[in-house]
Write a protein that holds these residues in place. Structure first.
Motif, PDB file in Angstrom:
ATOM      1  N   ILE A 108      85.789  39.759  68.697  1.00 40.89           N
ATOM      2  CA  ILE A 108      85.893  41.368  68.803  1.00 40.89           C
ATOM      3  C   ILE A 108      84.611  41.604  69.592  1.00 40.89           C
ATOM      4  O   ILE A 108      84.891  42.575  70.717  1.00 40.89           O
ATOM      5  CB  ILE A 108      86.023  42.111  67.522  1.00 40.89           C
ATOM      6  N   GLN A 109      83.519  40.969  69.556  1.00 40.28           N
ATOM      7  CA  GLN A 109      82.085  41.210  70.208  1.00 40.28           C
ATOM      8  C   GLN A 109      82.539  41.011  71.441  1.00 40.28           C
ATOM      9  O   GLN A 109      82.033  41.784  72.235  1.00 40.28           O
ATOM     10  CB  GLN A 109      81.192  40.674  69.465  1.00 40.28           C
ATOM     11  N   LYS A 110      83.055  39.865  71.766  1.00 44.19           N
ATOM     12  CA  LYS A 110      83.230  39.512  73.242  1.00 44.19           C
ATOM     13  C   LYS A 110      84.300  40.383  74.048  1.00 44.19           C
ATOM     14  O   LYS A 110      84.240  40.788  74.987  1.00 44.19           O
ATOM     15  CB  LYS A 110      83.704  38.049  73.230  1.00 44.19           C
ATOM     16  N   VAL A 111      85.387  40.282  73.279  1.00 44.54           N
ATOM     17  CA  VAL A 111      86.608  41.020  74.075  1.00 44.54           C
ATOM     18  C   VAL A 111      86.520  42.646  73.998  1.00 44.54           C
ATOM     19  O   VAL A 111      86.666  43.001  75.175  1.00 44.54           O
ATOM     20  CB  VAL A 111      87.862  40.763  73.144  1.00 44.54           C
ATOM     21  N   SER A 112      86.107  43.276  73.068  1.00 47.15           N
ATOM     22  CA  SER A 112      86.060  44.694  73.129  1.00 47.15           C
ATOM     23  C   SER A 112      84.765  45.122  72.299  1.00 47.15           C
ATOM     24  O   SER A 112      85.243  45.295  71.059  1.00 47.15           O
ATOM     25  CB  SER A 112      87.304  45.459  72.397  1.00 47.15           C
ATOM     26  N   PRO A 113      84.106  45.465  72.925  1.00 49.65           N
ATOM     27  CA  PRO A 113      82.672  46.051  72.605  1.00 49.65           C
ATOM     28  C   PRO A 113      82.746  47.355  71.781  1.00 49.65           C
ATOM     29  O   PRO A 113      82.172  47.649  70.822  1.00 49.65           O
ATOM     30  CB  PRO A 113      81.708  46.253  73.692  1.00 49.65           C
ATOM     31  N   THR A 114      83.825  48.102  72.451  1.00 49.34           N
ATOM     32  CA  THR A 114      84.096  49.553  71.742  1.00 49.34           C
ATOM     33  C   THR A 114      84.342  49.389  70.432  1.00 49.34           C
ATOM     34  O   THR A 114      84.218  49.899  69.416  1.00 49.34           O
ATOM     35  CB  THR A 114      85.183  50.383  72.541  1.00 49.34           C
ATOM     36  N   LEU A 115      85.512  48.485  70.233  1.00 51.91           N
ATOM     37  CA  LEU A 115      86.243  48.053  69.119  1.00 51.91           C
ATOM     38  C   LEU A 115      85.076  47.826  67.999  1.00 51.91           C
ATOM     39  O   LEU A 115      85.104  48.071  66.780  1.00 51.91           O
ATOM     40  CB  LEU A 115      87.427  47.063  69.014  1.00 51.91           C
ATOM     41  N   TYR A 116      84.217  46.707  68.589  1.00 54.38           N
ATOM     42  CA  TYR A 116      82.952  46.137  67.803  1.00 54.38           C
ATOM     43  C   TYR A 116      82.473  47.364  67.181  1.00 54.38           C
ATOM     44  O   TYR A 116      81.731  47.051  65.994  1.00 54.38           O
ATOM     45  CB  TYR A 116      82.303  45.147  68.612  1.00 54.38           C
ATOM     46  N   GLY A 117      81.930  48.202  68.187  1.00 52.74           N
ATOM     47  CA  GLY A 117      81.259  49.355  67.508  1.00 52.74           C
ATOM     48  C   GLY A 117      81.872  49.830  66.378  1.00 52.74           C
ATOM     49  O   GLY A 117      81.194  50.539  65.549  1.00 52.74           O
ATOM     50  N   ALA A 118      83.215  50.154  66.548  1.00 54.72           N
ATOM     51  CA  ALA A 118      83.987  50.973  65.464  1.00 54.72           C
ATOM     52  C   ALA A 118      83.988  50.223  64.117  1.00 54.72           C
ATOM     53  O   ALA A 118      84.205  50.792  63.104  1.00 54.72           O
ATOM     54  CB  ALA A 118      85.113  51.596  66.021  1.00 54.72           C
ATOM     55  N   MET A 119      84.280  48.799  64.358  1.00 52.43           N
ATOM     56  CA  MET A 119      84.805  48.211  63.176  1.00 52.43           C
ATOM     57  C   MET A 119      83.898  46.832  62.950  1.00 52.43           C
ATOM     58  O   MET A 119      83.774  46.583  61.785  1.00 52.43           O
ATOM     59  CB  MET A 119      86.206  47.696  63.673  1.00 52.43           C
ATOM     60  N   GLY A 120      82.911  46.782  63.809  1.00 53.56           N
ATOM     61  CA  GLY A 120      82.119  45.270  63.585  1.00 53.56           C
ATOM     62  C   GLY A 120      81.206  45.089  62.654  1.00 53.56           C
ATOM     63  O   GLY A 120      81.074  44.423  61.834  1.00 53.56           O
ATOM     64  N   ILE A 121      80.596  46.453  62.089  1.00 55.29           N
ATOM     65  CA  ILE A 121      79.652  46.612  61.182  1.00 55.29           C
ATOM     66  C   ILE A 121      80.284  46.361  59.805  1.00 55.29           C
ATOM     67  O   ILE A 121      79.738  46.017  58.965  1.00 55.29           O
ATOM     68  CB  ILE A 121      79.002  47.945  61.191  1.00 55.29           C
ATOM     69  N   TYR A 122      81.565  46.588  59.730  1.00 58.34           N
ATOM     70  CA  TYR A 122      82.217  46.309  58.460  1.00 58.34           C
ATOM     71  C   TYR A 122      82.693  44.864  57.949  1.00 58.34           C
ATOM     72  O   TYR A 122      83.023  44.637  56.983  1.00 58.34           O
ATOM     73  CB  TYR A 122      83.497  47.191  58.342  1.00 58.34           C
TER      74      TYR A 122
END
Lengths: 217, 343, 200
Positions: free
Chosen positions: C92-106
């Motif tokens: 997710i970090q590579k493909v979509s940084p926006t999604l990572y921002g929304a979901m990555g921390i969880y």
């Protein structure tokens, strides 16, 4: 000796995993409808936690920090699998009453949390003491709530029917949430009150000492 | 990075540590599994001990089926007290599901004496099975009277009747199996009679009265919503209904009892009629029209009415068979008994 | 179709992971202060639950059972889940940084989430009560995991809505925080308890 006293008090009261830190909530809420299963869960966690603390603190200098979490998880999972085999063989009643929550001890935050926060920084003996103290804190908290929920929710204690009167809701997850929440509130209230009383007493003592000193002068 | 550097790097150390931990764990658990694994035999013994409450020795009995409503999965004879432990799967549950039970059949002196215990083992598609409490299952020990359990007597909180039916079928299957095993097969005297489709032939009985009339104690099966009725019908020598009483109403609730045909509830519709008269109540003979409408018995509780009508048809159609076959014998037997009493 | 409806009703309403099984309570109490974060956590958990089932169920059925190493299931499952979460985080970090921002921390929190290990353990167990006459296979397993995750998300969002409102009220110190959150959860559980009266 003072060090062990602090470890014990922290595990049982000031850092009580159930009431103060609110860790390991899933098995707590899932099992406190029965005093027997909640006490069994507490004791199982006590054993697994103590063993994992001992092993991890013994291996703390061998395991590189980059892979420490996977290593801890494997160690804990091994212990839990062992506990599960042991219970299935020798205590089938407890094994049945714990159900799915037995396997979920692996992801119980208390065990990984103590490994991360205590066992990988301290010696084997301290870690063992910490494991026992925290495990006891967890067991006592679960047993208290288990007794409350079972007595009011099913009218029985450890499976023995005592009274006809019962509030069925307290034996469901909803009742578990309610009792757990109220127990935390009462526990925090008592600890806060105790701390305040101790502070007031200490201040009073200091003031008297000061006055005495002045009079003497 | 040269090979030498790699062997000294942290990555290599990490891999080695993790592999070692995994290996040691795996070996430890494999050894422990060898020592602590619970074998199937032990699991079975445990299950039996749990049902029995004490440890007993068993021997396996060959399985056979004597009842269409249940499948006997496993059967064991308990060596200590001669009882039988049967694992039976009852059909006819909710949504064509099944319930599998362990049943302890009390046997002494070569005959079935009762049911000691029923424990539900598993089920298929019975979402309300949790509402069948141990208290409800304990009723089986009291319900056992004459070799068959009558579904309606079992009181459970499972509002879906299917679950109840499946449990009773399992228990009856086990009873039939043990009876057959012991050679105590009771002959079903009504099996060849007409109109037995909705009659529980094994529960139904009759007696021949002194004036030549016959009183039937009929138990019907359930039909869709209502469960079985118990009806007493007396037929005189001419084949006419002289007395008709509903002793137990199988309707779902009092609302439906109220919606039943008044003449069927108190019997005025049937009394004084012979089979031709009963048959004439429905224009098309004695089978329920598919749309349930346009007949005299089409009230809010058509199926309840129909079960009673069917019981009446059964009694009026078959009374003569009893008189021809065993009227003399049985009548004689009863007179004899009466005589002894008089003396 | 009947089995599908039974699975959906059971996973979302009658046997909801939070209100009936009490799995996944840590994120339920910890990450439910804001609706946006609750929804993010819920979706992340659902995703990991589906992926974990997709991997663990075939491995258990086609590898571990034939080899007779079922007793290693806990180690296998937790390892698979941990690696899966790590991989997912990197992807997710590579493909979509926006999604990572929304979901990555969880995502890192999910490894130690009972709901994920719970669903994988549950699905290899006895599911006949829900499946009726159908037999268990990978398709039903994934559907169950998906709807269990959605049920989890639903309760997370309901809870976060109630806790946002609670912010407007001043509570005594001993009750504020976890106790009041648990009493709120108690009400949600009571509401969901009614669903257990549905006959499926």
């Amino acid at each position: 000796m003072n060090k062990y006293k602090k470890i014990t008090l922290d595990g049982l009261i000031y850092q009580n995993p159930t009431f103060m830190l609110v860790l390991g909530t899933c098995p707590t809420l899932g099992l406190i409808s029965s005093a027997f299963s909640s006490m069994g869960m507490g004791l199982t966690v006590l054993v697994v936690l103590t063993l994992s603390n001992i092993i991890i603190s013994a291996l703390r200098k061998v395991i590189p920090s980059a892979v420490r979490i996977p290593c801890y998880i494997v160690i804990i999972a091994t212990l839990v699998t062992f506990a599960r085999m042991f219970l299935e063989k020798f205590l089938p009643d407890l094994y049945d009453s714990l159900g799915g929550f037995l396997a979920l001890i692996v992801v119980n935050c208390i065990i990984l949390g103590r490994a991360e926060a205590f066992a990988n920084k301290n010696g084997v003996l301290e870690s063992a003491a910490d494991g026992i103290a925290n495990g006891l804190g967890f067991t006592v908290a679960l047993t208290i709530m288990g007794v409350i929920c079972e007595f009011l929710g099913k009218g029985s204690l450890f499976g023995a029917q005592i009274m006809e009167f019962k509030i069925g809701m307290l034996a469901t997850p909803a009742g578990a949430f309610l009792v757990y929440g109220l127990c935390i509130a009462v526990f925090v209230y008592i600890i806060d009150g105790f701390e305040r009383w101790r502070r007031v007493k200490a201040n009073k003592l200091a003031r008297e000492n000061l006055l005495n000193a002045k009079e003497a002068a | 990075m040269t090979v030498k550097q790699f062997f000294k790097s942290t990555a290599f150390k990490c891999i080695i540590t993790l592999t070692c931990v995994l290996l040691v764990s795996g070996i430890f658990l494999t050894i422990m599994n060898g020592l602590l694994a619970v074998s199937d035999a032990e699991r079975f013994e445990r299950a039996i001990n749990k049902i029995y409450g004490k440890s007993v020795k068993t021997e396996t009995v060959a399985v056979a089926n004597y009842n269409d409503n249940a499948t006997i999965d496993e059967a064991y004879r308990v060596k200590d007290d001669g009882n039988y432990l049967i694992k039976s799967t009852g059909k006819g549950g909710y949504d064509n599901g099944t319930v599998t039970c362990w049943i302890v059949v009390n046997v002494s002196g070569g005959a079935v004496k009762g049911i000691d215990k029923v424990v539900i083992e598993s089920n298929k598609g019975q979402s309300y099975i949790d509402r069948v409490s141990d208290k409800a299952l304990n009723q089986f020990t009291e319900l056992y009277t004459d070799g068959i359990i009558y579904t309606q007597d079992l009181i459970t909180n499972a509002t879906v009747k299917g679950t109840k039916t499946a449990i009773c079928n399992a228990v009856n299957g086990a009873l039939d199996f043990v009876n057959a095993l012991l050679g105590n097969v009771t002959e079903d005297i009504y099996a060849e009679f007409d109109f037995v489709e909705y009659i529980e032939t094994k529960l139904t009985s009759h007696e021949v009265n002194e004036d030549g009339s016959i009183t039937f104690h009929i138990v019907t099966k359930g039909l869709k919503e209502p469960s079985g009725f118990k009806v007493d019908i007396t037929i005189n020598a001419d084949g006419v209904v002289t007395d008709y009483t509903v002793t137990e109403n199988g309707s779902t609730s009092n609302t439906y009892v109220g919606q039943m045909h008044a003449g069927i509830l108190d019997g005025t519709l049937f009394e004084g009629k012979d089979f031709a008269g009963i048959e004439a109540i429905l224009d098309n003979g004695i089978s329920l029209p598919s749309d349930n409408s346009g007949t005299e018995i089409s009230t809010g509780a058509t199926h309840s009415n129909y079960l009673c009508l069917y019981a009446a048809a059964f009694a009026t159609k078959n009374y003569d068979k009893l008189i021809v076959d065993d009227g003399g014998n049985e009548g004689g037997g009863e007179t004899d008994e009466g005589g002894t009493e008089n003396e | 179709m009947g089995t599908f409806i039974a699975i959906v009703l059971s996973a979302v309403l009658t046997n909801n992971f939070i209100t009936a099984k009490t799995y996944g309570i840590c994120p339920f109490l910890g990450v439910s202060k804001k609706t946006s974060s609750a929804a993010g956590m819920g979706i992340a958990v659902t995703l990991v639950m589906v992926l974990a089932t997709l991997v663990t169920y075939p491995i258990y059925t086609y590898v571990m059972v034939p080899l007779k190493i079922e007793f290693l299931e806990i180690i296998f499952f937790i390892f698979i889940i941990a690696s899966l979460v790590q991989m997912l985080e990197k992807i997710i970090q590579k493909v979509s940084p926006t999604l990572y921002g929304a979901m990555g921390i969880y995502l890192p929190l999910i490894t130690t989430n009972c709901a994920v290990l719970g669903v994988t353990e549950l699905l290899i167990g006895d599911m006949s009560a829900i499946l009726g006459n159908a037999s268990m296979n990978i398709g039903w397993a994934v559907i169950y995991a998906l709807f269990a995750g959605l049920g989890f998300t639903l309760v997370m969002i309901i809870m976060s809505g109630m806790r946002e409102k609670l912010n407007y009220y001043k509570t005594p110190k001993a009750i504020s925080g976890f106790p009041i959150a648990m009493v709120t959860a108690c009400f949600i559980c009571m509401a969901f308890y009614v669903f257990s009266l549905i006959s499926i």
